[in-house]
Design a protein around this motif. Sequence first.
Motif, PDB file in Angstrom:
ATOM      1  N   ARG A   1       3.668  -1.779 -13.764  1.00  0.00           N
ATOM      2  CA  ARG A   1       2.957  -0.572 -12.694  1.00  0.00           C
ATOM      3  C   ARG A   1       1.679  -0.435 -13.382  1.00  0.00           C
ATOM      4  NH1 ARG A   1       6.935   4.697 -14.179  1.00  0.00           N
ATOM      5  NH2 ARG A   1       6.126   4.741 -16.427  1.00  0.00           N
TER       6      ARG A   1
ATOM      7  N   ARG B   1       0.703  -5.600  -8.331  1.00  0.00           N
ATOM      8  CA  ARG B   1       0.004  -4.182  -8.077  1.00  0.00           C
ATOM      9  C   ARG B   1      -1.395  -4.099  -8.611  1.00  0.00           C
ATOM     10  NH1 ARG B   1       5.535  -3.150  -9.946  1.00  0.00           N
ATOM     11  NH2 ARG B   1       6.674  -2.856  -8.172  1.00  0.00           N
TER      12      ARG B   1
ATOM     13  N   THR C   1       1.585  -0.848   0.899  1.00  0.00           N
ATOM     14  CA  THR C   1       2.227  -1.676   0.450  1.00  0.00           C
ATOM     15  C   THR C   1       2.727  -2.865   1.525  1.00  0.00           C
ATOM     16  OG1 THR C   1       3.585  -0.302  -1.082  1.00  0.00           O
ATOM     17  CG2 THR C   1       4.625  -2.156  -0.357  1.00  0.00           C
ATOM     18  N   SER C   2       2.351  -4.069   1.165  1.00  0.00           N
ATOM     19  CA  SER C   2       2.269  -5.276   2.245  1.00  0.00           C
ATOM     20  C   SER C   2       3.639  -5.478   2.835  1.00  0.00           C
ATOM     21  CB  SER C   2       1.472  -6.298   1.967  1.00  0.00           C
ATOM     22  OG  SER C   2       0.139  -6.005   1.708  1.00  0.00           O
ATOM     23  N   SER C   3       4.127  -5.911   3.848  1.00  0.00           N
ATOM     24  CA  SER C   3       5.307  -6.111   4.010  1.00  0.00           C
ATOM     25  C   SER C   3       5.415  -7.755   4.584  1.00  0.00           C
ATOM     26  CB  SER C   3       5.812  -5.202   5.549  1.00  0.00           C
ATOM     27  OG  SER C   3       5.078  -5.444   6.535  1.00  0.00           O
TER      28      SER C   3
ATOM     29  N   THR D   1      -2.459   4.448  -1.121  1.00  0.00           N
ATOM     30  CA  THR D   1      -1.805   3.584  -1.467  1.00  0.00           C
ATOM     31  C   THR D   1      -1.348   2.655  -0.218  1.00  0.00           C
ATOM     32  OG1 THR D   1       0.345   4.402  -1.450  1.00  0.00           O
ATOM     33  CG2 THR D   1      -0.623   4.755  -3.341  1.00  0.00           C
TER      34      THR D   1
ATOM     35  N   TRP E   1      -2.722  -1.331  -4.001  1.00  0.00           N
ATOM     36  CA  TRP E   1      -2.198  -2.114  -3.204  1.00  0.00           C
ATOM     37  C   TRP E   1      -1.030  -3.048  -3.901  1.00  0.00           C
ATOM     38  CZ3 TRP E   1      -5.337  -6.978  -0.767  1.00  0.00           C
ATOM     39  CH2 TRP E   1      -4.468  -7.505  -0.061  1.00  0.00           C
ATOM     40  N   GLU E   2       0.079  -3.052  -3.275  1.00  0.00           N
ATOM     41  CA  GLU E   2       1.242  -3.721  -3.733  1.00  0.00           C
ATOM     42  C   GLU E   2       1.602  -4.901  -2.646  1.00  0.00           C
ATOM     43  OE1 GLU E   2       6.010  -3.037  -3.829  1.00  0.00           O
ATOM     44  OE2 GLU E   2       4.790  -1.727  -4.944  1.00  0.00           O
ATOM     45  N   LEU E   3       1.635  -5.855  -3.312  1.00  0.00           N
ATOM     46  CA  LEU E   3       1.924  -7.200  -2.456  1.00  0.00           C
ATOM     47  C   LEU E   3       2.971  -8.107  -3.154  1.00  0.00           C
ATOM     48  CD1 LEU E   3      -0.721  -9.857  -2.982  1.00  0.00           C
ATOM     49  CD2 LEU E   3      -1.364  -7.371  -3.265  1.00  0.00           C
ATOM     50  N   GLU E   4       3.624  -9.072  -2.637  1.00  0.00           N
ATOM     51  CA  GLU E   4       4.533  -9.829  -3.039  1.00  0.00           C
ATOM     52  C   GLU E   4       4.156 -11.410  -2.648  1.00  0.00           C
ATOM     53  OE1 GLU E   4       9.368 -10.296  -3.561  1.00  0.00           O
ATOM     54  OE2 GLU E   4       8.508  -8.988  -2.364  1.00  0.00           O
TER      55      GLU E   4
ATOM     56  N   VAL F   1       5.789  -9.699  -7.924  1.00  0.00           N
ATOM     57  CA  VAL F   1       4.964  -8.709  -7.202  1.00  0.00           C
ATOM     58  C   VAL F   1       3.541  -8.254  -7.879  1.00  0.00           C
ATOM     59  CG1 VAL F   1       5.076  -6.168  -6.610  1.00  0.00           C
ATOM     60  CG2 VAL F   1       7.172  -7.423  -6.412  1.00  0.00           C
TER      61      VAL F   1
END
Length: 355
Positions: A336, A149, A7-9, A5, A138-141, A147
């Motif tokens: 999710r 996913r 998660t983009s910051s 996994t 991959w999670e991004l905003e 958001v």
Amino acid sequence: MTFPTFTSSQSEPHARGEELGSRRRAAIAANLDGYTDLFKVAGATPEQVRAWGEQALDRSAAWAPRLADEMAGIASGAGLEPWQVAVVNARTEILAAVHASGEGECSTSVVLPGPGLPPRTVQTWDWHDHLRDAPMLWELEPRPGHVVRTFTEAGALAKIGVNTAGLGVHFNILRHDADTAEVGVPVHLIARRILEEAATVEEAAAIARSATVSASTVITAVTGAGAGAIEISPAGVAVVPPDSGGVLMHCNHFLDPALAEGERHATKRPGTYARLRHLRDHAVELGGDDLTERALAMLSHEPQGAPVCAHPDLSQPIDQRWETLATIALDLTAGRLRVHQGGPCRVTEATWQTF
């Protein structure tokens, strides 16, 4: 066994891509190498692959500049050229250009059980077994409060996924006589824009219609209010609705009558019809609220005439070896994914990964 996994910051596209590229550098390079091998076996030359990657990058920049910028950021972070990342995102288009074929691919089930109840969805994701290490979550905003996913491959901008606007997508490959080697907008980028921008099936279909494509696919968009299988090809875009019982199943052949006239996939992969019959025969179980039971209802192997759960024949070349690499469901209420690494024959209550 779980998928990696990330998660983009970062919120700016190039920076977000560069962060992903640097953190997943080895996996992206390995995925590119795997596709390079696949394209070679399928008959493409290195010169053709580069030209198609450059075309995909140009078409993407014209249609979605922010996504082209994100691909350039991934390339920068991973130590690759932008056209190489575009190749990973345009793998469907490149395979269509070389007329690749083989018996395998994905099966999707969506059942809308009725007012006030969430959609019941599940799909198998079949692909070539030498690429089994490519998937990631991959999670991004992309904008504040929104958001995304996605279950995707290292270096690809999206595939199957959900957003916090209450929409999710499943993903199956198609082939049409209108598919062309003049590479257009990659269908994986269409999935990404839908996840970034759409909250309804109608909005998702409008995004698909805005792209000039060279290869075919079906993106099944699902919300709490409905669903539609958005069949995309150079010949046009059609939305197939659920039947009167709220059931919407899709495998790897066109269901829209007009687009089905140009069907090419099923002439080489007739198992797609058997898989669809299996799904429809198990619609009651596939509409249940227990995810593990839904996944087990998908279970069927080749000897039973419907290879929904695929296992590779290692005697075949890599372009003819297929494996169910993931079983995936959308949880739209929570925004999710529920993901199992492998096919339905290995699903248990304990094997689900929540993302």
